[in-house]
Design a protein around this motif. Structure first.
Motif, short mmCIF file in Angstrom:
data_model
loop_
_atom_site.label_atom_id
_atom_site.label_comp_id
_atom_site.label_asym_id
_atom_site.label_seq_id
_atom_site.Cartn_x
_atom_site.Cartn_y
_atom_site.Cartn_z
N ALA A 88 -4.54 6.52 9.25
CA ALA A 88 -3.39 5.62 9.22
C ALA A 88 -2.32 6.13 8.27
CB ALA A 88 -3.84 4.23 8.80
N LYS A 89 -1.07 6.04 8.69
CA LYS A 89 0.05 6.49 7.90
C LYS A 89 0.78 5.29 7.31
CE LYS A 89 4.32 9.21 8.18
NZ LYS A 89 5.24 9.96 9.09
N LYS A 90 1.04 5.33 6.00
CA LYS A 90 1.71 4.23 5.33
C LYS A 90 3.17 4.12 5.77
CE LYS A 90 -1.11 4.37 1.14
NZ LYS A 90 -1.08 4.51 -0.34
N ALA A 91 3.61 2.89 5.96
CA ALA A 91 5.01 2.62 6.26
C ALA A 91 5.68 2.18 4.97
CB ALA A 91 5.13 1.55 7.35
N VAL A 92 6.14 3.15 4.19
CA VAL A 92 6.60 2.88 2.83
C VAL A 92 7.88 2.06 2.80
CG1 VAL A 92 7.30 3.93 0.65
CG2 VAL A 92 5.52 5.02 2.04
N ASN A 93 8.83 2.38 3.65
CA ASN A 93 10.14 1.72 3.62
C ASN A 93 10.29 0.64 4.66
OD1 ASN A 93 11.11 3.40 1.49
ND2 ASN A 93 11.52 5.03 2.98
#
Length: 429
Positions: A88-93
């Motif tokens: 899973a890739k973080k959705a930082v913004n």
């Protein structure tokens, strides 16, 4: 007054006068009176915003506080939902990430989680209001999360399958504020007798809470009296040689000394202590504390006074605590995802990041041994298993027999050979 100012005035109703009751969950069977709530003829439970120190159970508070502190140590993130990528890739913004940083202008995320869990564990119900964007291109998307007051009531259509029609509570101004079902997340503990409201753990723990408080009061009373006392008396009959004034003076003399108790009859020398019933009552303190811990899913070993607090037991208890807290937080996670996911086309989701919890990590040496013996896994799969990054050329297999490396598992197939048959053939030749 703009919309947000109105919202703040609505939620200001959460601050009420000390001791003012708030109607909450409903159960369908009568309960005995207890310090933390009262029950009317219709059996609504009334919770109080302010509880006196001598009325609130110390074990219950200790457990709830420990659960809250544990929950605050677990970070939350927003991730992109991609079925093709198992990492899973973080959705930082992402806008949801900003909500996890500051769910509303009055709270940080840890404060929000603390309030949410505290309300849920005390009342068996949690109402979270999702404030949405009112205008513009992002109309309808979530903007803030607020924990609603305990006095929130649920309006349900008639029938056993009746849908929730809305939520409401009385604001500080005395007006009834209503909210649409699509804007409110309602978590509730299982309640066999009422599917509208959750059953409060305080109700389920009435007997152990009352018993524990009573036993503690008995112990404090004995300590205040200085413990067991000695009875002292005069050998001669009390009617010989003493006037009424002398008897009273003698009694007062012994009464001033708190180490003794004056007895006006000839009893013999005796040590006055606790009765067997009182001793059993004091022994029940730990038992009642254990029952309260079991009710909240808390490892009783972590409570002070336990006799099983060895290092291994405490380590396992911390694991059990994290698993219990994570399970409860998953309820909040799943509810928020269900409520806000559709407004982001279900492309992102909120989840806990438990990778940094040391007590939940497997033993590294045992993990390496297991990975090394797994001949059906590629080198990169083994490295990922123990937390290492992939390397170039690590997608092949190492055969355990000859420790030879092959690009695929099907390279250089070897026909199985029966050793005994081969030996017999050589002898025959």
């Amino acid at each position: 007054m703009n919309f947000y100012d109105k919202l703040l005035s609505v939620f200001a109703g959460e601050s009420k006068a000390t001791g003012e009751p708030e109607t909450k969950a409903v159960v369908s069977y009568p309960q005995p009176a207890a310090p933390l709530y009262q029950v009317s003829n219709n059996v609504p439970i009334r919770y109080y915003n302010s509880v006196k120190n001598d009325e609130y159970n110390s074990v219950f508070y200790t457990i709830v506080n420990s659960i809250q502190q544990t929950a605050k140590s677990i970070p939350w993130n927003v991730y992109y939902l991609d079925a093709k990528d198992e990492n899973a890739k973080k959705a930082v913004n992402h806008p949801l990430s900003k909500i996890l940083y500051r769910p509303n202008p009055r709270q940080s995320w840890s404060e929000f989680v603390t309030q949410a869990l505290g309300t849920y564990l005390h009342t068996g119900n949690l109402f979270v209001y999702v404030l949405r964007v009112q205008q513009g291109l992002n109309t309808g998307k979530p903007m803030e999360f607020h924990v609603m007051p305990q006095s929130t009531s649920v309006s349900v259509a008639s029938g056993w399958m009746g849908r929730v029609e809305g939520y409401s509570f009385i604001s500080a101004t005395g007006s009834r504020e209503s909210f649409a079902p699509s804007d409110v997340l309602h978590l509730k503990k299982f309640n066999l007798n009422d599917s509208t409201y959750g059953l409060s753990p305080l109700v389920a723990a009435t007997l152990p809470l009352t018993s524990h408080n009573y036993a503690l009061r008995q112990q404090i009373e004995q300590l205040a009296q200085g413990g067991p006392k000695t009875a002292v008396y005069k050998d001669e009959p009390d009617t010989e040689g003493y006037t009424s004034d002398q008897k009273e003076n003698l009694k007062q003399e012994f009464t001033r000394n708190k180490d003794f108790t004056f007895v006006n009859t000839k009893l013999g020398k005796v040590q006055l202590g606790l009765s067997s019933v009182e001793l059993q009552l004091l022994d029940s303190i730990n038992a009642d504390a254990g029952r309260i811990a079991d009710l909240l899913g808390y490892p009783s070993i972590l409570l002070s006074g336990t006799k099983q607090n060895t290092y291994n037991n405490v380590t396992e208890a911390h694991k059990a605590l994290y698993k219990s807290v994570i399970s409860t937080l998953h309820e909040l996670r799943d509810g928020l995802n269900y409520l806000v996911g559709p407004f982001f086309k279900d492309e992102v989701y909120i989840d806990l990041d438990t990778s940094g919890i040391e007590v939940l990590k497997p033993n590294l040496s045992e993990l390496i041994t297991s990975a090394n013996s797994a001949t059906f896994m590629t080198e990169n799969e083994k490295r990922k298993m123990v937390g290492l990054s992939a390397v170039a050329g690590g997608d092949g297999f190492v055969r355990s027999a000859g420790l030879s490396y092959s690009a695929t598992i099907d390279d250089n197939p070897v026909e199985p050979v029966d050793t005994y048959d081969a030996g017999d053939a050589e002898v025959a030749d």
